[in-house]
Design a protein around this motif. Structure first.
Motif, mmCIF file in Angstrom:
data_model
loop_
_atom_site.group_PDB
_atom_site.id
_atom_site.type_symbol
_atom_site.label_atom_id
_atom_site.label_comp_id
_atom_site.label_asym_id
_atom_site.label_seq_id
_atom_site.Cartn_x
_atom_site.Cartn_y
_atom_site.Cartn_z
ATOM 1 N N ILE A 196 91.613 32.530 16.878
ATOM 2 C CA ILE A 196 92.824 32.129 16.166
ATOM 3 C C ILE A 196 93.987 31.832 17.121
ATOM 4 O O ILE A 196 94.984 31.251 16.719
ATOM 5 C CB ILE A 196 93.215 33.219 15.139
ATOM 6 N N VAL A 197 93.851 32.204 18.387
ATOM 7 C CA VAL A 197 94.930 32.022 19.357
ATOM 8 C C VAL A 197 94.745 30.698 20.092
ATOM 9 O O VAL A 197 93.717 30.463 20.727
ATOM 10 C CB VAL A 197 94.968 33.197 20.366
ATOM 11 N N ALA A 198 95.752 29.838 20.008
ATOM 12 C CA ALA A 198 95.694 28.535 20.661
ATOM 13 C C ALA A 198 96.282 28.581 22.069
ATOM 14 O O ALA A 198 95.865 27.833 22.948
ATOM 15 C CB ALA A 198 96.432 27.497 19.832
ATOM 16 N N SER A 199 97.267 29.439 22.278
ATOM 17 C CA SER A 199 97.900 29.538 23.592
ATOM 18 C C SER A 199 98.632 30.868 23.677
ATOM 19 O O SER A 199 98.850 31.533 22.670
ATOM 20 C CB SER A 199 98.872 28.380 23.822
ATOM 21 N N ALA A 200 98.998 31.220 24.886
ATOM 22 C CA ALA A 200 99.769 32.445 25.111
ATOM 23 C C ALA A 200 101.019 32.074 25.905
ATOM 24 O O ALA A 200 100.944 31.314 26.868
ATOM 25 C CB ALA A 200 98.943 33.467 25.884
ATOM 26 N N VAL A 201 102.144 32.582 25.481
ATOM 27 C CA VAL A 201 103.399 32.350 26.189
ATOM 28 C C VAL A 201 103.669 33.585 27.039
ATOM 29 O O VAL A 201 103.674 34.706 26.536
ATOM 30 C CB VAL A 201 104.561 32.118 25.196
ATOM 31 N N VAL A 202 103.834 33.373 28.325
ATOM 32 C CA VAL A 202 104.087 34.494 29.226
ATOM 33 C C VAL A 202 105.445 34.305 29.882
ATOM 34 O O VAL A 202 105.906 33.180 30.085
ATOM 35 C CB VAL A 202 102.990 34.632 30.307
ATOM 36 N N GLY A 203 106.058 35.399 30.192
ATOM 37 C CA GLY A 203 107.322 35.377 30.916
ATOM 38 C C GLY A 203 107.146 36.170 32.195
ATOM 39 O O GLY A 203 106.893 37.366 32.148
ATOM 40 N N ALA A 204 107.201 35.517 33.306
ATOM 41 C CA ALA A 204 107.006 36.180 34.591
ATOM 42 C C ALA A 204 108.306 36.153 35.381
ATOM 43 O O ALA A 204 108.983 35.130 35.441
ATOM 44 C CB ALA A 204 105.896 35.482 35.372
ATOM 45 N N THR A 205 108.620 37.268 35.974
ATOM 46 C CA THR A 205 109.814 37.340 36.816
ATOM 47 C C THR A 205 109.442 37.376 38.296
ATOM 48 O O THR A 205 110.310 37.308 39.150
ATOM 49 C CB THR A 205 110.667 38.580 36.478
ATOM 50 N N ARG A 206 108.141 37.502 38.571
ATOM 51 C CA ARG A 206 107.651 37.509 39.955
ATOM 52 C C ARG A 206 106.472 36.536 40.058
ATOM 53 O O ARG A 206 105.722 36.366 39.105
ATOM 54 C CB ARG A 206 107.171 38.907 40.361
ATOM 55 N N VAL A 207 106.300 35.944 41.213
ATOM 56 C CA VAL A 207 105.187 35.026 41.434
ATOM 57 C C VAL A 207 103.867 35.749 41.203
ATOM 58 O O VAL A 207 102.933 35.195 40.618
ATOM 59 C CB VAL A 207 105.253 34.403 42.849
ATOM 60 N N GLU A 208 103.771 36.991 41.637
ATOM 61 C CA GLU A 208 102.543 37.780 41.449
ATOM 62 C C GLU A 208 102.189 37.888 39.963
ATOM 63 O O GLU A 208 101.024 37.761 39.585
ATOM 64 C CB GLU A 208 102.718 39.176 42.044
ATOM 65 N N SER A 209 103.174 38.100 39.133
ATOM 66 C CA SER A 209 102.934 38.191 37.689
ATOM 67 C C SER A 209 102.441 36.865 37.125
ATOM 68 O O SER A 209 101.555 36.830 36.274
ATOM 69 C CB SER A 209 104.210 38.612 36.953
ATOM 70 N N LEU A 210 103.004 35.772 37.605
ATOM 71 C CA LEU A 210 102.572 34.453 37.168
ATOM 72 C C LEU A 210 101.122 34.198 37.603
ATOM 73 O O LEU A 210 100.315 33.697 36.834
ATOM 74 C CB LEU A 210 103.502 33.373 37.711
ATOM 75 N N ASP A 211 100.791 34.571 38.832
ATOM 76 C CA ASP A 211 99.422 34.412 39.326
ATOM 77 C C ASP A 211 98.433 35.199 38.472
ATOM 78 O O ASP A 211 97.342 34.718 38.167
ATOM 79 C CB ASP A 211 99.310 34.863 40.782
ATOM 80 N N GLU A 212 98.805 36.417 38.077
ATOM 81 C CA GLU A 212 97.941 37.239 37.225
ATOM 82 C C GLU A 212 97.741 36.589 35.859
ATOM 83 O O GLU A 212 96.648 36.619 35.296
ATOM 84 C CB GLU A 212 98.527 38.641 37.070
ATOM 85 N N ALA A 213 98.791 36.005 35.325
ATOM 86 C CA ALA A 213 98.692 35.345 34.021
ATOM 87 C C ALA A 213 97.802 34.107 34.107
ATOM 88 O O ALA A 213 96.940 33.883 33.250
ATOM 89 C CB ALA A 213 100.089 34.968 33.515
ATOM 90 N N ILE A 214 97.978 33.321 35.151
ATOM 91 C CA ILE A 214 97.170 32.113 35.332
ATOM 92 C C ILE A 214 95.700 32.475 35.515
ATOM 93 O O ILE A 214 94.811 31.777 35.027
ATOM 94 C CB ILE A 214 97.713 31.285 36.510
ATOM 95 N N ALA A 215 95.430 33.581 36.209
ATOM 96 C CA ALA A 215 94.049 34.005 36.460
ATOM 97 C C ALA A 215 93.289 34.282 35.166
ATOM 98 O O ALA A 215 92.054 34.235 35.142
ATOM 99 C CB ALA A 215 94.035 35.241 37.355
ATOM 100 N N ALA A 216 93.997 34.548 34.093
ATOM 101 C CA ALA A 216 93.345 34.832 32.809
ATOM 102 C C ALA A 216 92.517 33.642 32.327
ATOM 103 O O ALA A 216 91.501 33.828 31.653
ATOM 104 C CB ALA A 216 94.375 35.223 31.758
ATOM 105 N N ALA A 217 92.921 32.442 32.686
ATOM 106 C CA ALA A 217 92.191 31.253 32.256
ATOM 107 C C ALA A 217 90.790 31.212 32.859
ATOM 108 O O ALA A 217 89.874 30.640 32.269
ATOM 109 C CB ALA A 217 92.956 29.994 32.631
#
Length: 80
Positions: free
Chosen positions: A42-63
């Motif tokens: 049922i989930v088409a996308s996830a919106v993430v809010g990252a304040t650090r590059v490391e957090s963004l990298d972790e979110a991208i890795a989910a794909a």
């Protein structure tokens, strides 16, 4: 695992469990959480809010996180 004011013991326990599973499976807890969410039909996308590059990298890795059905069942049980 998170800590600080406003977190309940239950929330801290869940964060600790996600931290342990991430260590066992070779993923950051953030990657597991977003990967689990994106695996839901049922989930088409996830919106993430990252304040650090490391957090963004972790979110991208989910794909690319190869979560098995067994992983997803275990993640389903974490918050119960």
């Amino acid at each position: 695992a998170g800590e600080g004011p406003g977190y309940t013991p239950e929330q801290l326990a869940i964060a600790g469990r996600m931290d342990r599973l991430g260590g066992e499976w070779g993923h950051a807890p953030t990657t597991l959480a977003i990967g689990w969410l994106l695996a839901k039909p049922i989930v088409a996308s996830a919106v993430v809010g990252a304040t650090r590059v490391e957090s963004l990298d972790e979110a991208i890795a989910a794909a690319d996180a190869a979560l098995t059905e067994a992983h997803l069942r275990e993640l389903d049980a974490v918050g119960r």
